[in-house]
Design an enzyme around this catalytic site. Structure first.
Site, PDB file in Angstrom:
ATOM      1  N   SER A 302       0.803  -1.210   0.000  1.00 55.89           N
ATOM      2  CA  SER A 302       0.000   0.000   0.000  1.00 55.89           C
ATOM      3  C   SER A 302       0.841   1.268   0.000  1.00 55.89           C
ATOM      4  O   SER A 302       1.454   1.600  -1.000  1.00 55.89           O
ATOM      5  CB  SER A 302      -0.959  -0.047   1.196  1.00 55.89           C
ATOM      6  OG  SER A 302      -2.041   0.808   0.999  1.00 55.89           O
ATOM      7  N   ASP A 313       9.624   4.820 -10.796  1.00 55.02           N
ATOM      8  CA  ASP A 313       9.196   5.379 -12.076  1.00 55.02           C
ATOM      9  C   ASP A 313      10.017   6.604 -12.460  1.00 55.02           C
ATOM     10  O   ASP A 313      10.278   6.851 -13.639  1.00 55.02           O
ATOM     11  CB  ASP A 313       7.705   5.752 -12.027  1.00 55.02           C
ATOM     12  CG  ASP A 313       6.805   4.555 -12.276  1.00 55.02           C
ATOM     13  OD1 ASP A 313       7.325   3.430 -12.369  1.00 55.02           O
ATOM     14  OD2 ASP A 313       5.580   4.749 -12.373  1.00 55.02           O
ATOM     15  N   LYS A 327      -1.144  -4.207  -3.100  1.00 53.79           N
ATOM     16  CA  LYS A 327      -2.399  -3.568  -2.685  1.00 53.79           C
ATOM     17  C   LYS A 327      -2.472  -2.180  -3.323  1.00 53.79           C
ATOM     18  O   LYS A 327      -1.854  -1.237  -2.857  1.00 53.79           O
ATOM     19  CB  LYS A 327      -2.492  -3.454  -1.171  1.00 53.79           C
ATOM     20  CG  LYS A 327      -3.802  -2.806  -0.730  1.00 53.79           C
ATOM     21  CD  LYS A 327      -3.879  -2.670   0.767  1.00 53.79           C
ATOM     22  CE  LYS A 327      -5.134  -1.904   1.160  1.00 53.79           C
ATOM     23  NZ  LYS A 327      -5.089  -0.492   0.716  1.00 53.79           N
TER      24      LYS A 327
END
Length: 459
Positions: A302, A313, A327
Site C-alpha cells: 500500500s 518510475d 495492494k
C-alpha cells in the site's frame, strides 16, 4: 457515455425505439430509471427487515439488536473487497491512535510469552525507560489485576490511558530475588515509525515501519541527523520499506516528495472521472541528489508501494529485494457519528507516475535478491499477496501471488542490504542503479493538487 453508446447501437436494429428514446425528455427517462432502481432497492430492504424481525422473534436466544445491525453492516462491507470494513466505536478509536502515532501510555514495546507480558524494549525518554524498565522484564500484574488470562491487546489497552494518570506494575526480572512494584505516570508517547543508523561508516540507513502522522517529520529529522553526522563522507541512502504494511496516503506522498524535485507522485482514481486526483512533488530534494536505494519485499504494501513506485518510475531510486504485496487501492474512513464507529470503504485505485496500477500485481524490484531462509521458517516467510485474498479487486490476467518476506535478524546475513551496500560503494555495478538524482530521465511534471482529498489511508 456507455448508456448513449448502447442506445446508438440499438438503433441499427430498431429505428423506432431510437426515436422514442431521443425525443423523450431526459429528465423523464432518468426519473423512470431512478424510480425503478429505488423500487428494487426498497424491496431488498424489506427483505432485510423481514429477516431481521424473524431473527429477533424466533432465534433460540434473545439477540442483541445493535449487534445484529453491526453484523449486517460488517457482512455488507466485507462482501465488497478484503479492505472495506465496519469499525465499531472502540475499533475506530484504536485506528485513530494507530494513525496518529501518538497516545497516552508508558513507552514500552511488549509481546506475550507464556501468558505474561514480556518487555521487548523500552522507548527512550518515556516513563518506562526513566523508571528503569528493561528488555526481557516480565510484567505479571497491572494495578491489582493479574496479566494471566488477558490477551496482548487487552493488556496494552490497560497500560494506555490519559496522560498524568498512574499505573502500578509488578515486574519479574531475571536475576532479581523478588518481584518489583513500579509505579509509572502515563505520558504522551510518540510511536517511532522511522529509525536510522550509519551503515559501514558512510551510508545512511533509514527504516520506515509504518506511515502514520509522525512519519514524514521523523524522516526529515533522521535525514538531517545523518547528514550532520556523516558530512561529506555520506555516499547515499538505503530506505528500508520491507514488511511495512502501509498507512496514510498523505504520508506516502510527503515521504516520496522528500526525495523528488518534481513530477507526479501518485494519482487516485475513483468510480467517476471527476474524482481523479493527482499529487505531485514540490521542489526540494532533502537528500541533495545523493543515490537512493529502496528495499522492498512481499510484506511491503500500500503506502510503501506508493513510495517505491514513485521513486522507481522517476528513476530516483533503485529497488532491491522481492516483489511487493500488490495492494493498489485506497480506503476512505467515514465516521458515522458519536458512538457509531466508522466505515472503512474502498473508494479509489491508485496509479504510479507511469500510469500503472499495481493492484494484485505488486512492484517488481529492479534487482531481485532472495534471502537464505532457515529450513524451519520457510513455510512462514512467504507472503501470499493481494491476489490471494478472496474478493480482491481484479486487475487483468497477469496477477501475481506469493513473494518472499523474510528479513534476517542479523544484518550480516541480510543479502539485500549487502547488495545495497556494495552498489553504494561501487563494489558492484548495475544499470538499474543511477549514481545520483541527476541521472533521472523522468519528464513527468504535472501540477500539484491544490484541493486536498478527505482523510484517506492506503493501508
Amino acid at each position: 457515455m456507455m448508456r448513449k453508446t448502447s442506445l446508438i447501437l440499438l438503433s441499427a436494429a430498431t429505428g423506432a425505439a431510437l426515436t422514442l428514446f431521443v425525443t423523450q425528455p431526459r429528465s423523464v427517462m432518468m426519473g423512470s430509471i431512478a424510480r425503478a432502481a429505488t423500487s428494487d432497492t426498497y424491496r431488498q430492504l424489506n427483505l432485510f427487515g423481514d429477516v431481521f424481525e424473524r431473527v429477533r422473534s424466533d432465534y433460540v436466544e434473545k439477540p442483541d439488536d445493535s449487534k445484529l445491525v453491526e453484523s449486517a453492516i460488517s457482512g455488507m462491507l466485507s462482501g465488497l473487497d478484503p479492505h472495506s470494513s465496519y469499525m465499531d466505536a472502540k475499533s475506530f478509536r484504536d485506528m485513530q491512535v494507530q494513525t496518529r502515532g501518538e497516545f497516552g501510555g508508558l513507552g514500552i514495546e511488549v509481546t506475550m510469552e507464556d501468558g505474561l507480558i514480556k518487555v521487548v524494549s523500552p522507548i527512550d525518554d518515556t516513563p518506562a525507560s526513566k523508571a528503569g524498565i528493561l528488555a526481557n522484564d516480565i510484567i505479571t500484574m497491572l494495578d491489582d489485576e493479574q496479566v494471566q488470562g488477558l490477551t496482548l491487546n487487552q493488556a496494552v489497552e490497560r497500560m494506555r490511558g490519559p496522560v498524568n494518570t498512574k499505573i502500578r506494575l509488578k515486574v519479574l526480572r531475571k536475576g532479581a530475588d523478588n518481584p518489583m512494584d513500579i509505579t509509572l505516570v502515563r505520558d504522551n508517547i510518540r510511536v517511532r515509525s522511522v529509525r536510522a543508523r550509519v551503515e559501514d561508516d558512510d551510508i545512511a540507513y533509514i527504516r520506515i515501519t509504518t506511515f502514520n502522522e509522525q512519519t514524514t517529520e521523523g524522516l526529515k529529522k533522521e535525514i538531517a541527523n545523518l547528514q550532520n553526522q556523516l558530512g561529506d563522507k555520506l555516499k547515499g541512502y538505503i530506505i528500508d520499506l520491507r514488511n511495512n504494511p502501509g498507512g496514510l496516503l498523505e504520508e506516502a506522498v510527503t515521504v516520496s516528495d522528500a526525495f523528488l524535485e518534481r513530477g507526479e507522485i501518485v494519482s487516485t482514481r475513483g468510480r467517476n472521472a471527476e474524482e481523479t486526483q493527482r499529487r505531485s512533488a514540490r521542489p526540494g530534494d532533502l537528500t541533495k541528489g545523493k543515490q537512493v536505494i529502496v528495499l522492498i519485499n512481499g510484506g511491503s504494501a500500500s503506502a510503501s508501494e506508493i513510495v517505491a513506485g514513485a521513486l522507481q518510475d522517476h528513476k530516483r531510486a533503485t529497488l532491491i529485494g522481492t516483489r511487493s504485496f500488490g495492494k493498489g487501492s485506497v480506503q476512505t474512513i467515514i465516521p458515522l457519528g458519536a458512538g457509531n464507529g466508522a466505515l472503512r470503504l474502498t473508494t479509489a485505485r491508485y496509479y504510479t507516475p507511469s500510469g500503472k496500477s499495481i493492484q494484485a500485481k505488486g512492484i517488481v524490484p529492479d534487482i531481485e535478491v532472495l534471502q537464505d531462509v532457515p529450513d524451519e521458517l520457510k513455510a512462514r516467510t512467504d507472503t501470499k499477496g493481494e491476489a490471494s485474498l478472496r474478493g480482491h479487486l481484479t486487475n487483468g490476467s497477469d496477477e501475481k501471488t506469493g513473494s518472499q518476506s523474510y528479513v534476517p535478524p542479523d544484518p550480516k546475513n541480510d543479502k539485500a542490504l549487502k547488495m545495497a551496500d556494495d552498489l553504494l560503494h561501487g563494489v558492484k555495478v548495475n544499470a538499474s542503479a543511477p549514481a545520483s538524482a541527476s541521472d533521472d530521465k523522468s519528464t513527468t511534471d504535472k501540477a500539484s493538487v491544490e484541493k486536498q482529498p478527505a482523510t484517506k489511508e492506503a493501508n
